[in-house]
Scaffold this active site. Sequence first.
Site, mmCIF file in Angstrom:
data_model
loop_
_atom_site.group_PDB
_atom_site.id
_atom_site.type_symbol
_atom_site.label_atom_id
_atom_site.label_comp_id
_atom_site.label_asym_id
_atom_site.label_seq_id
_atom_site.Cartn_x
_atom_site.Cartn_y
_atom_site.Cartn_z
ATOM 1 N N LYS A 113 0.867 -1.178 0.000
ATOM 2 C CA LYS A 113 0.000 0.000 0.000
ATOM 3 C C LYS A 113 0.903 1.226 0.000
ATOM 4 O O LYS A 113 2.056 1.144 0.430
ATOM 5 C CB LYS A 113 -0.867 0.013 1.270
ATOM 6 C CG LYS A 113 -2.088 0.878 1.162
ATOM 7 C CD LYS A 113 -3.263 0.174 0.510
ATOM 8 C CE LYS A 113 -4.398 1.121 0.209
ATOM 9 N NZ LYS A 113 -5.599 0.431 -0.248
ATOM 10 N N ASP A 163 -6.989 4.317 -4.580
ATOM 11 C CA ASP A 163 -7.642 4.223 -3.265
ATOM 12 C C ASP A 163 -8.245 5.614 -3.022
ATOM 13 O O ASP A 163 -8.472 6.361 -3.998
ATOM 14 C CB ASP A 163 -6.625 3.836 -2.171
ATOM 15 C CG ASP A 163 -7.287 3.485 -0.841
ATOM 16 O OD1 ASP A 163 -7.857 2.390 -0.730
ATOM 17 O OD2 ASP A 163 -7.257 4.307 0.100
#
Length: 446
Positions: free
Chosen positions: A126, A166
Amino acid sequence: MQKKISGFLREIEKRNSHEPEFMQAVKEVAEDLIPYIIKQDIYHGKNILMRMCEPERVLMFRVNWVDDKGEIRVNRGYRIEMNSAIGPYKGGLRFHPSVNLSILKFLAFEQVFKNSLTTLPMGGGKGGSDFDPKNKSDSEVMRFCQSFMTELFRHIGPNTDIPAGDIGVGGREIGYMFGQYKRLKNEFTGVLTGKGVSWGGSLIRPEATGYGTVYFAEDMLNYEGNSLKGKTVTISGSGNVAQYAAEKCLHLGAKVLTMSDSNGFIFDKDGINEDKLKHIMFLKNVKRSRISEYLKKYPNASYMRDKKPWGIKCDVALPCATQNELDHIDAKNLIANGCYCVAEGANMPCTIKAISEFKLNKIFYAPGKASNAGGVAVSGLEMAQNSLRYSWSREEVDEKLKQIMINIHRSCLEYGKEKDYINYGKGANISSFIKVADAMLAQGVV
Ligand code: NDP
């Protein structure tokens, strides 16, 4: 057992003491996994869970860019390469002022389990930045994305680490970052997912997280002979996940009552139908404005500033905005109002105490790592199509997505069935852990 879990968490906390979101994610997983691991001889003495809690690599870098007034701005960029036991690192990039190491480590940790659940060969990662794309011009966003990628490009690649979107990173940002990667590497390759369909993207990728969350909710209800048809649904958020969760709810005959943003929520008692949802998509994606503007066109709805939608009576709740947006008071309100199914579209939107309320009251609760895995699953399908240099049709991708969500539901059942309750969290944690842990065992101490 509780002593063992506390001892383990103390060890993790020593190294991560200022990272509350990361500790929250680890705690949630450790409580399910430690009792399981203790009973499995093959994991003894291997310290597998401790190894899984330490990122393989953390990258942190400066991102300079020039705003429209000619002033130099400085942001911080990150990429957490958490675990590559079952495939290259894979996970989104978040651009939001709240971004810090704790938030990205929790997201990367969750991503490892989520990616394993999809059954596709993807490790977990991430990244992102504390850059806020809100109130920035397109040119500013482009310059930021180019600067961000000018550092990130040396760490990623189609067989190493494949970022996606995201919060704050949608098609526009992916486009700017892909363009810069291509320029720097002189290579047209599947290094990011969420690309436009005409330049390597997959059909259904924008819809996948929201659609997948609703498919999962439908699978849970189907399991006890029920369905979403005719049910009332509250949704938080009005971004990518929330929009397509709402769309799929409508396809399946449910009535969507609420959507929100970080300033408040709208409640439309007549239901947010397809036309109204189109208008929300226009407000959020094209006009880049606030959800409160919905009332200008639909004055019968109401807007609650600085409030969350969990006090509205509903059958099903889909938190699709951000972490820790639904606490134990919200959970109690939902249950008191008759809600019996909660499926997380966002990552870790429910606090640990809220989850305990759901379990105590034996209502359906799906953790994000299971219910929102459809997004990364279709990212995996985008990678497969890029490797094949081929595109599947909308129907083919949607069918594969549905099947993946059914398989995830099945995995949760396999390890999550308790006497009179299905503990989806435990099921998701154990079944995803086994795949990653076994790969780590096979690959030795690396
Ligand atoms: P978007 O940026 O498209 O939308 C985010 C939405 O959440 C916006 O409506 C935003 O409101 C709202 N929001 C953000 N922060 C807060 C806050 N602190 N309080 C209340 N509302 C907030 O992001 P996505 O839809 O892509 O992501 C939403 C969630 O889903 C995140 O948890 C993400 O990690 C998760 N997720 C996303 C995937 C994807 O494929 N995109 C895949 C799997 C999970 P505002 O406009 O005011 O900021």
